[in-house]
Scaffold this motif. Structure first.
Motif, PDB file in Angstrom:
ATOM      1  N   VAL A  40       0.623  -1.526   0.076  1.00  0.00           N
ATOM      2  CA  VAL A  40      -0.080   0.064  -0.496  1.00  0.00           C
ATOM      3  C   VAL A  40       1.382   1.694   0.204  1.00  0.00           C
ATOM      4  O   VAL A  40       0.548   2.282  -0.586  1.00  0.00           O
ATOM      5  CB  VAL A  40      -0.832  -0.256   1.557  1.00  0.00           C
ATOM      6  CG1 VAL A  40       0.006   0.594   2.586  1.00  0.00           C
ATOM      7  CG2 VAL A  40      -2.234   0.754   0.868  1.00  0.00           C
ATOM      8  N   GLY A  41       1.914   1.041   0.739  1.00  0.00           N
ATOM      9  CA  GLY A  41       2.763   2.376   0.568  1.00  0.00           C
ATOM     10  C   GLY A  41       3.532   2.517  -1.045  1.00  0.00           C
ATOM     11  O   GLY A  41       3.270   3.906  -1.195  1.00  0.00           O
ATOM     12  N   GLU A  75       4.800   6.614   5.510  1.00  0.00           N
ATOM     13  CA  GLU A  75       4.530   5.584   6.982  1.00  0.00           C
ATOM     14  C   GLU A  75       4.063   6.521   8.004  1.00  0.00           C
ATOM     15  O   GLU A  75       4.874   6.262   9.377  1.00  0.00           O
ATOM     16  CB  GLU A  75       5.456   4.339   7.153  1.00  0.00           C
ATOM     17  CG  GLU A  75       6.375   3.185   5.605  1.00  0.00           C
ATOM     18  CD  GLU A  75       7.186   3.346   6.315  1.00  0.00           C
ATOM     19  OE1 GLU A  75       7.400   2.443   7.409  1.00  0.00           O
ATOM     20  OE2 GLU A  75       7.675   1.827   4.860  1.00  0.00           O
ATOM     21  N   ASP A  76       3.800   7.320   8.145  1.00  0.00           N
ATOM     22  CA  ASP A  76       2.850   8.308   9.465  1.00  0.00           C
ATOM     23  C   ASP A  76       1.150   7.817   9.342  1.00  0.00           C
ATOM     24  O   ASP A  76       0.238   8.338   8.969  1.00  0.00           O
ATOM     25  CB  ASP A  76       2.700   9.647   9.117  1.00  0.00           C
ATOM     26  CG  ASP A  76       3.234  10.510  10.335  1.00  0.00           C
ATOM     27  OD1 ASP A  76       2.498   9.957  11.079  1.00  0.00           O
ATOM     28  OD2 ASP A  76       3.215  12.186  10.038  1.00  0.00           O
ATOM     29  N   ILE A 124      -5.508   2.192   6.134  1.00  0.00           N
ATOM     30  CA  ILE A 124      -5.743   3.316   7.509  1.00  0.00           C
ATOM     31  C   ILE A 124      -6.145   3.223   8.444  1.00  0.00           C
ATOM     32  O   ILE A 124      -5.668   3.002   9.411  1.00  0.00           O
ATOM     33  CB  ILE A 124      -5.122   4.607   6.573  1.00  0.00           C
ATOM     34  CG1 ILE A 124      -4.139   5.260   5.843  1.00  0.00           C
ATOM     35  CG2 ILE A 124      -5.999   6.023   7.448  1.00  0.00           C
ATOM     36  CD1 ILE A 124      -4.885   6.232   4.823  1.00  0.00           C
ATOM     37  N   ALA A 125      -7.299   3.086   7.878  1.00  0.00           N
ATOM     38  CA  ALA A 125      -8.400   2.089   8.797  1.00  0.00           C
ATOM     39  C   ALA A 125      -8.014   1.244   9.952  1.00  0.00           C
ATOM     40  O   ALA A 125      -8.217   1.381  11.163  1.00  0.00           O
ATOM     41  CB  ALA A 125      -9.682   2.206   8.000  1.00  0.00           C
ATOM     42  N   ASP A 126      -7.685   0.327   9.410  1.00  0.00           N
ATOM     43  CA  ASP A 126      -7.301  -1.092   9.651  1.00  0.00           C
ATOM     44  C   ASP A 126      -6.371  -1.155  11.240  1.00  0.00           C
ATOM     45  O   ASP A 126      -6.150  -1.431  11.598  1.00  0.00           O
ATOM     46  CB  ASP A 126      -7.001  -2.473   9.201  1.00  0.00           C
ATOM     47  CG  ASP A 126      -8.769  -2.549   8.350  1.00  0.00           C
ATOM     48  OD1 ASP A 126      -9.480  -2.269   7.923  1.00  0.00           O
ATOM     49  OD2 ASP A 126      -8.332  -3.430   7.259  1.00  0.00           O
ATOM     50  N   ARG A 127      -5.157   0.084  10.075  1.00  0.00           N
ATOM     51  CA  ARG A 127      -4.458   0.205  10.944  1.00  0.00           C
ATOM     52  C   ARG A 127      -3.893   0.627  12.746  1.00  0.00           C
ATOM     53  O   ARG A 127      -3.842   0.789  13.413  1.00  0.00           O
ATOM     54  CB  ARG A 127      -3.439   0.884   9.579  1.00  0.00           C
ATOM     55  CG  ARG A 127      -1.712   0.845  10.750  1.00  0.00           C
ATOM     56  CD  ARG A 127      -0.564  -0.120  10.469  1.00  0.00           C
ATOM     57  NE  ARG A 127       0.430   0.240  11.209  1.00  0.00           N
ATOM     58  CZ  ARG A 127       1.480  -0.463  10.863  1.00  0.00           C
ATOM     59  NH1 ARG A 127       1.417  -0.050   9.441  1.00  0.00           N
ATOM     60  NH2 ARG A 127       2.520   0.557  11.319  1.00  0.00           N
TER      61      ARG A 127
END
Length: 496
Positions: A40-41, A75-76, A124-127
């Motif tokens: 994803v990055g 990765e922020d 993002i949501a899962d992380r």
């Protein structure tokens, strides 16, 4: 813009799905667990950080897509989660269920594959949940005002969460035994596991939102009395009045609405039933309707072990490329898309009569025929032209033991007594009438979501919930609201 050449050097790569033979044996989500984060990055780095990001306009929530793409590529994750939640209460829902009009509006999509916005959003949501970036946000103080929200689908939940966080005391009324509305019993587990829903409901409980399940307003609770008990009422019941198919044989046993069929399969997954009374196991299934609900029925029937499954779509088969004259960028184009369910049907050859996957295009149902005991045994169809007129000499018959009608919804169910008891004005098309501030003709009663807009996408439902919350907040405090209002009641998706 983390990588100025990312859109040139990095090809589009989507979250891979599990092998068909594996995933049809269970009800888990179709994607390979853990396979999204490693890619994803780089995918977020394909975002061009456009000077005029049309993805903002294509998304009714106004998601800050270039901002969180850049943050993910760096990765922020904490900052990315903050920017994502600034415009969307439930990004793990939209990241799994929304058809992504934002990707159709991506500037890169003019001549290249769009950025995988939906996958980035989901990551993002899962992380955020994994890292604790989505804690409950209870209000600093209470306003002393009370709100009843009728319906716990995405609109009702978004409205309730926004109003609770603004300091109002909110109670959500749901006619089913669990919270979630269509997301709970209409969306199959393989598209979104219900643990994601449960997690949000627990977050809302911790913030102070109250839930009243197994309560039908208009039957179990008098609608007019509800209005007197609360300072404001939000009607977010969804469009639950399904469209019918008035053809000969409709009364035969074995012809059912999709929303009679799908909730039973979901209840099996919830552990309420050992098996569905309408299970497709060993039966020849025909699904009438080519939309997402039809595809949900398709994937469900495959997992239940249907002998065959065929889906009828009245529209002609679309192309694989955008028609720039009819549907120019950045509108959402009608393309031939292969959902997970259609991929499964293709690989398993569930419908030998179909050309590619389980679908028969440009097909209209003429009648159903049954046996001597009143059970459906066949469906007669005819090919139609672009104006949906029957083409002579194209009649054919499909064997069918179970027919599922997935023809969409027109508006709120008039049979529950809610609309009549409150005296709400209705639009000619069957939806609740409302003004520019989401208010109905009854003072203090507001309408939002599919009940007032008509059948739409989950991303529009959440946007409606956020917008009606701002309107209700203004009404309660008699001052400008600090809550965001991403859309107005008359806004519509971009069209040519």
């Amino acid at each position: 813009m983390a990588d100025p050449k990312g859109f040139l050097t990095t090809p589009r790569e989507e979250w891979p799905r599990r092998p068909v033979a594996e995933r049809v044996r269970d009800w888990n989500e179709v994607y390979v667990p853990g396979a999204l984060l490693p890619i994803v990055g780089a995918q977020a780095g394909r975002c061009m950080d456009c000077g005029v990001p049309f993805c903002h306009e294509a998304c009714p929530l106004g998601n800050l897509i270039p901002e969180w793409n850049d943050l993910v590529s760096r990765e922020d994750w904490r900052a990315a989660a903050e920017r994502l939640h600034a415009t969307n209460n439930f990004p793990e829902f939209t990241g799994r269920l929304c058809p992504a009009p934002c990707e159709a509006g991506c500037v890169l999509a003019i001549n290249q594959p769009a950025v995988t916005i939906k996958n980035v959003e989901c990551a993002i949501a899962d992380r955020a949940w994994e890292e604790g970036f989505a804690p409950p946000v209870p209000p600093d103080r209470l306003s002393g005002r009370t709100v009843a929200v009728v319906g716990s689908g995405p609109t009702g939940l978004a409205a309730a969460q926004q109003l609770t966080r603004a300091g109002h005391t909110v109670a959500v009324y749901e006619r089913d035994d669990r919270i979630g509305g269509l997301m709970r019993y209409g969306i199959p587990e393989f598209k979104m596991e219900k643990r994601h829903l449960e997690r949000r409901v627990e977050q809302m409980r911790a913030e102070g939102t109250r839930f009243r399940t197994s309560t039908t307003v208009g039957r179990d609770v008098d609608a007019a009395e509800l209005r007197t008990r609360y300072d404001a009422v939000v009607i977010a019941t969804g469009a639950t009045a399904w469209r019918e198919l008035p053809v000969p044989g409709r009364e035969l046993c074995g012809v059912h609405q999709a929303m009679e069929y799908l909730p039973l399969a979901n209840r099996v997954c919830e552990g309420d039933l050992d098996s569905s009374p309408l299970s497709a196991a060993g039966r020849r299934v025909v699904i009438v309707g080519g939309g997402d609900t039809g595809a949900d029925c398709l994937g469900t029937a495959v997992r239940e072990g249907a002998a065959s499954v065929t889906q009828l779509d009245i529209y002609r088969r679309p192309g694989t490329e955008r028609d720039e004259d009819a549907e120019p960028w950045p509108t959402y184009p009608r393309l031939y898309r292969l959902s997970a369910a259609h991929e499964e049907a293709r690989d398993l050859r569930t419908a030998p009569v179909a050309e590619a996957d389980a679908r028969l295009f440009a097909a209209s149902t003429l009648r159903f025929t049954g046996d001597g005991e009143g059970r459906v045994r066949a469906l007669c169809l005819v090919e139609v032209d672009s104006a949906r007129r029957p083409v002579q000499g194209t009649e054919r018959t499909l064997p069918a033991d179970l027919v599922l009608l997935a023809l969409g919804f027109s508006g709120p169910d008039p049979g529950d007594g809610l609309v009549a008891r409150l005296g709400l004005a209705m639009e000619p098309r069957g939806t609740i009438a409302r003004g520019p501030d989401f208010a109905t003709n009854v003072p203090g009663v507001f309408a939002a979501g599919d009940a007032a807009r008509g059948q739409s996408l989950i991303v529009w439902a959440i946007a409606e919930g956020r917008a009606v919350a701002a309107a209700v907040d203004r009404f309660l405090i008699d001052a400008p609201s600090r809550l965001p209002a991403p859309i107005g009641p008359y806004d519509r998706p971009m069209t040519a």
